[in-house]
Design a protein around this motif. Sequence first.
Motif, PDB file in Angstrom:
ATOM      1  N   ALA A 440      25.993  20.219 -15.248  1.00 59.17           N
ATOM      2  CA  ALA A 440      24.963  21.215 -14.962  1.00 59.17           C
ATOM      3  C   ALA A 440      23.825  20.583 -14.194  1.00 59.17           C
ATOM      4  O   ALA A 440      23.323  19.528 -14.536  1.00 59.17           O
ATOM      5  CB  ALA A 440      24.461  21.824 -16.279  1.00 59.17           C
ATOM      6  N   ALA A 441      23.409  21.235 -13.163  1.00 56.01           N
ATOM      7  CA  ALA A 441      22.281  20.780 -12.366  1.00 56.01           C
ATOM      8  C   ALA A 441      21.620  22.003 -11.755  1.00 56.01           C
ATOM      9  O   ALA A 441      22.216  23.085 -11.702  1.00 56.01           O
ATOM     10  CB  ALA A 441      22.738  19.807 -11.277  1.00 56.01           C
ATOM     11  N   VAL A 442      20.390  21.827 -11.305  1.00 58.10           N
ATOM     12  CA  VAL A 442      19.649  22.964 -10.774  1.00 58.10           C
ATOM     13  C   VAL A 442      20.379  23.582  -9.591  1.00 58.10           C
ATOM     14  O   VAL A 442      20.306  24.780  -9.335  1.00 58.10           O
ATOM     15  CB  VAL A 442      18.223  22.524 -10.364  1.00 58.10           C
ATOM     16  N   GLY A 443      21.145  22.785  -8.882  1.00 59.53           N
ATOM     17  CA  GLY A 443      21.791  23.279  -7.677  1.00 59.53           C
ATOM     18  C   GLY A 443      23.116  23.961  -7.892  1.00 59.53           C
ATOM     19  O   GLY A 443      23.720  24.431  -6.918  1.00 59.53           O
ATOM     20  N   LEU A 489      16.785  22.387 -25.944  1.00 58.98           N
ATOM     21  CA  LEU A 489      18.070  21.690 -25.850  1.00 58.98           C
ATOM     22  C   LEU A 489      18.864  22.152 -24.628  1.00 58.98           C
ATOM     23  O   LEU A 489      19.552  21.357 -23.984  1.00 58.98           O
ATOM     24  CB  LEU A 489      18.890  21.921 -27.123  1.00 58.98           C
ATOM     25  N   MET A 490      18.770  23.452 -24.302  1.00 54.59           N
ATOM     26  CA  MET A 490      19.468  23.954 -23.112  1.00 54.59           C
ATOM     27  C   MET A 490      18.872  23.368 -21.842  1.00 54.59           C
ATOM     28  O   MET A 490      19.589  23.090 -20.871  1.00 54.59           O
ATOM     29  CB  MET A 490      19.405  25.486 -23.072  1.00 54.59           C
ATOM     30  N   LEU A 491      17.565  23.175 -21.831  1.00 53.14           N
ATOM     31  CA  LEU A 491      16.898  22.629 -20.650  1.00 53.14           C
ATOM     32  C   LEU A 491      16.931  21.107 -20.608  1.00 53.14           C
ATOM     33  O   LEU A 491      16.528  20.512 -19.608  1.00 53.14           O
ATOM     34  CB  LEU A 491      15.440  23.111 -20.606  1.00 53.14           C
ATOM     35  N   ALA A 492      17.409  20.500 -21.715  1.00 57.23           N
ATOM     36  CA  ALA A 492      17.379  19.038 -21.795  1.00 57.23           C
ATOM     37  C   ALA A 492      18.174  18.402 -20.664  1.00 57.23           C
ATOM     38  O   ALA A 492      17.775  17.368 -20.109  1.00 57.23           O
ATOM     39  CB  ALA A 492      17.918  18.575 -23.148  1.00 57.23           C
ATOM     40  N   VAL A 493      19.313  18.993 -20.293  1.00 59.25           N
ATOM     41  CA  VAL A 493      20.150  18.418 -19.242  1.00 59.25           C
ATOM     42  C   VAL A 493      19.438  18.438 -17.898  1.00 59.25           C
ATOM     43  O   VAL A 493      19.805  17.710 -16.969  1.00 59.25           O
ATOM     44  CB  VAL A 493      21.486  19.193 -19.161  1.00 59.25           C
ATOM     45  N   LEU A 494      18.374  19.259 -17.798  1.00 60.27           N
ATOM     46  CA  LEU A 494      17.636  19.351 -16.547  1.00 60.27           C
ATOM     47  C   LEU A 494      16.393  18.460 -16.528  1.00 60.27           C
ATOM     48  O   LEU A 494      16.037  17.914 -15.485  1.00 60.27           O
ATOM     49  CB  LEU A 494      17.217  20.815 -16.297  1.00 60.27           C
ATOM     50  N   PHE A 495      15.723  18.319 -17.702  1.00 56.72           N
ATOM     51  CA  PHE A 495      14.474  17.552 -17.662  1.00 56.72           C
ATOM     52  C   PHE A 495      14.584  16.154 -18.269  1.00 56.72           C
ATOM     53  O   PHE A 495      13.817  15.259 -17.895  1.00 56.72           O
ATOM     54  CB  PHE A 495      13.338  18.326 -18.348  1.00 56.72           C
ATOM     55  N   VAL A 496      15.529  15.927 -19.202  1.00 58.25           N
ATOM     56  CA  VAL A 496      15.641  14.597 -19.797  1.00 58.25           C
ATOM     57  C   VAL A 496      15.987  13.543 -18.750  1.00 58.25           C
ATOM     58  O   VAL A 496      15.347  12.484 -18.696  1.00 58.25           O
ATOM     59  CB  VAL A 496      16.658  14.596 -20.956  1.00 58.25           C
ATOM     60  N   PRO A 497      16.991  13.773 -17.888  1.00 61.60           N
ATOM     61  CA  PRO A 497      17.270  12.755 -16.856  1.00 61.60           C
ATOM     62  C   PRO A 497      16.066  12.486 -15.956  1.00 61.60           C
ATOM     63  O   PRO A 497      15.853  11.340 -15.537  1.00 61.60           O
ATOM     64  CB  PRO A 497      18.429  13.383 -16.061  1.00 61.60           C
ATOM     65  N   GLY A 514      18.295  -3.605 -14.161  1.00 68.04           N
ATOM     66  CA  GLY A 514      17.293  -2.584 -14.429  1.00 68.04           C
ATOM     67  C   GLY A 514      17.426  -1.401 -13.497  1.00 68.04           C
ATOM     68  O   GLY A 514      17.364  -0.240 -13.922  1.00 68.04           O
ATOM     69  N   ARG A 515      17.606  -1.667 -12.180  1.00 69.81           N
ATOM     70  CA  ARG A 515      17.765  -0.572 -11.225  1.00 69.81           C
ATOM     71  C   ARG A 515      19.061   0.188 -11.478  1.00 69.81           C
ATOM     72  O   ARG A 515      19.112   1.412 -11.393  1.00 69.81           O
ATOM     73  CB  ARG A 515      17.723  -1.114  -9.799  1.00 69.81           C
ATOM     74  N   MET A 516      20.143  -0.533 -11.792  1.00 68.84           N
ATOM     75  CA  MET A 516      21.415   0.112 -12.077  1.00 68.84           C
ATOM     76  C   MET A 516      21.326   0.962 -13.347  1.00 68.84           C
ATOM     77  O   MET A 516      21.917   2.042 -13.426  1.00 68.84           O
ATOM     78  CB  MET A 516      22.513  -0.937 -12.233  1.00 68.84           C
ATOM     79  N   ALA A 517      20.583   0.468 -14.349  1.00 69.85           N
ATOM     80  CA  ALA A 517      20.431   1.228 -15.593  1.00 69.85           C
ATOM     81  C   ALA A 517      19.721   2.546 -15.328  1.00 69.85           C
ATOM     82  O   ALA A 517      20.113   3.604 -15.852  1.00 69.85           O
ATOM     83  CB  ALA A 517      19.663   0.404 -16.621  1.00 69.85           C
ATOM     84  N   ARG A 518      18.683   2.493 -14.506  1.00 65.50           N
ATOM     85  CA  ARG A 518      17.939   3.717 -14.169  1.00 65.50           C
ATOM     86  C   ARG A 518      18.829   4.699 -13.420  1.00 65.50           C
ATOM     87  O   ARG A 518      18.868   5.893 -13.732  1.00 65.50           O
ATOM     88  CB  ARG A 518      16.715   3.352 -13.341  1.00 65.50           C
ATOM     89  N   LEU A 519      19.560   4.216 -12.430  1.00 62.32           N
ATOM     90  CA  LEU A 519      20.426   5.085 -11.638  1.00 62.32           C
ATOM     91  C   LEU A 519      21.574   5.626 -12.485  1.00 62.32           C
ATOM     92  O   LEU A 519      21.956   6.793 -12.363  1.00 62.32           O
ATOM     93  CB  LEU A 519      20.970   4.312 -10.430  1.00 62.32           C
ATOM     94  N   ARG A 523      22.492   9.488 -13.042  1.00 63.37           N
ATOM     95  CA  ARG A 523      23.629   9.912 -12.224  1.00 63.37           C
ATOM     96  C   ARG A 523      24.478  10.945 -12.932  1.00 63.37           C
ATOM     97  O   ARG A 523      25.054  11.831 -12.298  1.00 63.37           O
ATOM     98  CB  ARG A 523      24.484   8.684 -11.857  1.00 63.37           C
ATOM     99  N   ASN A 524      24.577  10.840 -14.238  1.00 61.80           N
ATOM    100  CA  ASN A 524      25.380  11.793 -15.008  1.00 61.80           C
ATOM    101  C   ASN A 524      24.456  12.510 -15.999  1.00 61.80           C
ATOM    102  O   ASN A 524      24.332  12.117 -17.165  1.00 61.80           O
ATOM    103  CB  ASN A 524      26.492  11.061 -15.753  1.00 61.80           C
ATOM    104  N   PRO A 525      23.754  13.570 -15.564  1.00 62.48           N
ATOM    105  CA  PRO A 525      22.766  14.234 -16.425  1.00 62.48           C
ATOM    106  C   PRO A 525      23.347  14.761 -17.731  1.00 62.48           C
ATOM    107  O   PRO A 525      22.695  14.700 -18.777  1.00 62.48           O
ATOM    108  CB  PRO A 525      22.258  15.381 -15.544  1.00 62.48           C
ATOM    109  N   GLY A 526      24.571  15.280 -17.679  1.00 63.69           N
ATOM    110  CA  GLY A 526      25.166  15.830 -18.899  1.00 63.69           C
ATOM    111  C   GLY A 526      25.367  14.773 -19.956  1.00 63.69           C
ATOM    112  O   GLY A 526      25.079  14.980 -21.134  1.00 63.69           O
ATOM    113  N   ARG A 527      25.895  13.610 -19.526  1.00 68.54           N
ATOM    114  CA  ARG A 527      26.113  12.538 -20.486  1.00 68.54           C
ATOM    115  C   ARG A 527      24.795  12.014 -21.020  1.00 68.54           C
ATOM    116  O   ARG A 527      24.656  11.748 -22.231  1.00 68.54           O
ATOM    117  CB  ARG A 527      26.901  11.407 -19.814  1.00 68.54           C
ATOM    118  N   THR A 528      23.794  11.887 -20.158  1.00 68.21           N
ATOM    119  CA  THR A 528      22.484  11.415 -20.605  1.00 68.21           C
ATOM    120  C   THR A 528      21.864  12.384 -21.600  1.00 68.21           C
ATOM    121  O   THR A 528      21.328  11.983 -22.647  1.00 68.21           O
ATOM    122  CB  THR A 528      21.552  11.232 -19.399  1.00 68.21           C
ATOM    123  N   ALA A 529      21.939  13.689 -21.284  1.00 66.66           N
ATOM    124  CA  ALA A 529      21.340  14.694 -22.163  1.00 66.66           C
ATOM    125  C   ALA A 529      22.052  14.746 -23.503  1.00 66.66           C
ATOM    126  O   ALA A 529      21.418  14.853 -24.562  1.00 66.66           O
ATOM    127  CB  ALA A 529      21.363  16.062 -21.494  1.00 66.66           C
TER     128      ALA A 529
END
Length: 952
Positions: A440-443, A489-497, A514-519, A523-529
């Motif tokens: 899920a992404a805004v686009g 929680l529904m918006l978490a996938v959009l704002f948490v990343p 550090g840069r790779m960890a941030r990216l 990169r995968n908003p669903g998994r992060t959320a």
Amino acid sequence: MLKLALSQLRDQPRRYISVLLAITIGVTFLASALLVGSSSTASLRNSIGATYSKADLVVGPSSGSGDTFGAMTSMAEVAGTSSEPGPLQDVEDVKDAYAHVVTTVGVQRPADAQGEGTWSPDSDFALASTVPEDTSLVAEPLTAGEYPAAGSTTEIALDERTAENFGLDVGSSTFLMSGMSADAAGRKVTVSGLTEVSQDPNAIGAIQLKVDDALAEALKLDAAQAMTTSAGAAAGEEAVDLDEVLGQDYAEYVLISLEEGADLAAVQTALQEFAETEGMEVTVATPDVQAQEQVAQMTGSNVFVWVLGAFAVIALLVTALVISNTFSVLVAQRSRDLALQRALGASRRQVRGSVLVEAGVIGILGAIIGSALASGIVAALVLWGSTNEGFGFLTFEANLRDLIACVAVGMVMTIIASMSAALAATRVSPLEAMRPREDAAVGNRAGVLRLVFGTLFLAAGVAGLVWGAAEADLAIAVAGGALSFVGVLMLAVLFVPAVVSVAGLAARPAGVPGRMARLNATRNPGRTASTAAALLIGTTLVAMMLTGGRTAQQQMDTIFAAEFPVDLQVELMPGNGTESALDAASQSGDGSAAGPGEGSAAAGVAGLSAAEAQTARDDVAQVEGIDSAALLLPAGVTEPAAGDASASGGGSDSGTPVYAADPAELRSVVSGLPQGAGADRLGEPGTILMPNTVETDTVTVTGTSGSLELEVIQSASSAVRPVITLEDARSIGLADNAGSSAGQGAGDGAGAGNAAAAAVAVTAPQLWLNASDTVSMDGLQELNTGIAQAAGVSQDKISGDLSIRLMFSVVIDGMLMVVTALLAVSVLIALIGVANTLSLSAIERSRENSLMRALGLTRRGLRGMLALEAVLISGVAALIGCALGTVYGGLGAHTVFGPMAAGIGQSIVWPVVPWWELAVIVGVSVLAGLLASVAPSQRAAKLAPVQGLALA
């Protein structure tokens, strides 16, 4: 498909660890909430309601009774005694009706005791209550010996603390003193048994005796005969009528025990009907309800039911969210497996059936583990709490029906969560499901739907939460809070990343990892959320309960201070007060007390002189456990219209007695004045402190030589007596030697001044005391003894609600201690779930990690990247959760305590933010994320790049 489902559980158990933990965590929290509720009720019954905990039903004055004393005398009359049962015991299926009637008496002090006694020079004040025929109704169990035998006038049961202090044991003899003079005759009695110390707030602080009805009547007759003989001799007439002196017995409550097999509800209805037929303003309730009602009367609201009810509802919602979120992630991760099954011929119904079977099995297992774990945790916490000084009343109580319900809820929640996820997974074609899933992404469409519905839920939930808090509607507030959190929680996938990306700037100094960890985290908003969601729910819940608990604790302290503005009051009148009535009766000549206009005959019964009272005040102020003391001298009366005289403790057609005090002393002992205009003017000239029954802005006070109109400063309590400053009191006739020649002007002059002089003449000075915060329930008897000895009065002249406030504060503190410890354990369990989620996430990315290794990333760099990624996600989730929890906790506290706060002039209940605890939560969350990355990062670093790339 059943076989396939069971094989999945058997062959791939690691896959279900996260779901099992989620179910266990959710059910543990739900069961813990219910267990804390049942244990709170049991603890409440064991403390404030200890006096009637052994009864089947309790009869007590109704809260709206206009004549409480009349109701109590009626209860004693209809209940009767064990030797002469009353008509209440004739109600069908009533085994025994025990009226709790108390007689005051003195117990002979040990020969080596220092100082004078608190009843007479050689005896200490005691409360003697009768023993019912059905001894199972006695709340304080025997620790040795037996209760006094029926009809005995020579046996007593003594509380074990007094027995130890006085050097008495079963078989020892002592004397009970009915009279209060130094040469009063005593009645020799034998200690037949020892009992535990009563937890009744009205009995704490005094020696506690159990006697038979025969001895209680004998003691009253002894006292009455001694007093009437003395009064008759002084008047040169016959002794005053014994029946008039003894008066009527009154019972604070009546305990009812039922015959075996009796219908509780039917007997309760029959007793209520009997009371209505007799015209008694009483209620008939179970012990639990009676204890809760007593709390409600003390605090203005049944706060226990509100808080624990909200706690259980929140726990249920959180359980549903945790299970649904985790199971949805699991099924989504298995979408390729499910699609493969469908490609091989399985129908949608079969796929859904296999998922539901897995969910049912794992749901039952997790729910059983969670319920058992909750029982163990709460029982251990209650046991630990009960070992602390002052918390011995804490009691663990488990309701089997609640535990079964928790297991059912866990199973049903799991099935519902799996059904939703399975439907989502089987709605698409097998070929499409086997392709990489678009996050899920805004686009994209999924992101737009999440954005629209999440925003709607969040807006509607916030509106409901704010409205519910403003209107003190708990149901609306809880529903609004739950809906808004679903939106979050529904918006978490959009704002948490996005938040993780900003926080990831702090990892740039770590170089490539550090840069790779941030990216990688963005990169995968669903998994992060999904990784952050479990910790977000957990930290939100803990922060909410901590904020709500701290706010509740502070608010209850504020409410206590308002409801009980003075800890203790001491009437500076030697003797037990009965002599005053006898003297007045003998002087009036017809057995009735002299009225305000009938001369100064009663003047001699007033209390100490001003100089003596000041000495008593100074001595009491030195007693250990007393922080400050104020001397109140009688100064006049108010107009009758100034308020309810009875609520203020006295008064007649001439008005309510008014006292005068030094402003600094008054401010040092009075607490909890309502916020608003005038509250900061306490003790200023031109003002008068009045109870909350007064509805006027000004009150006219009449003294012996004039009147004065004063501005009202209203207390939140109805028990406060009117008090003015010494300066104002002197302007209306208070002499510097007030009380030293009480009543000398009572017969002079006429009208209001004469009535005021008469009222001042028969009103004893008082002390208002502020007790130290170090005073405990166990030390209250010693404190009362010290006060009585220092003031030179009997202990029955000491009154106040300190014991009730201490008891209720201990109950609140004890349950908050258990809940806080429970939350600490819950967050640790939640962090285990977070660690498991992070581990599964790292395992799923084996091919990605191997590819980065193949492109040149070192093992150390890979471990650092995974660790930083976990720390970023955990830290952001904890920060967001703490912020949300603080807001929810503050609004929840306002919802529960708003109405009570409004009663003391507080329009908003401001949250107490537990900054240190929140900082610990964030720190522990970050550490948990770091530790969670250790095992998967080690495994990923050891895996050869070629081997990792070959994994399917």
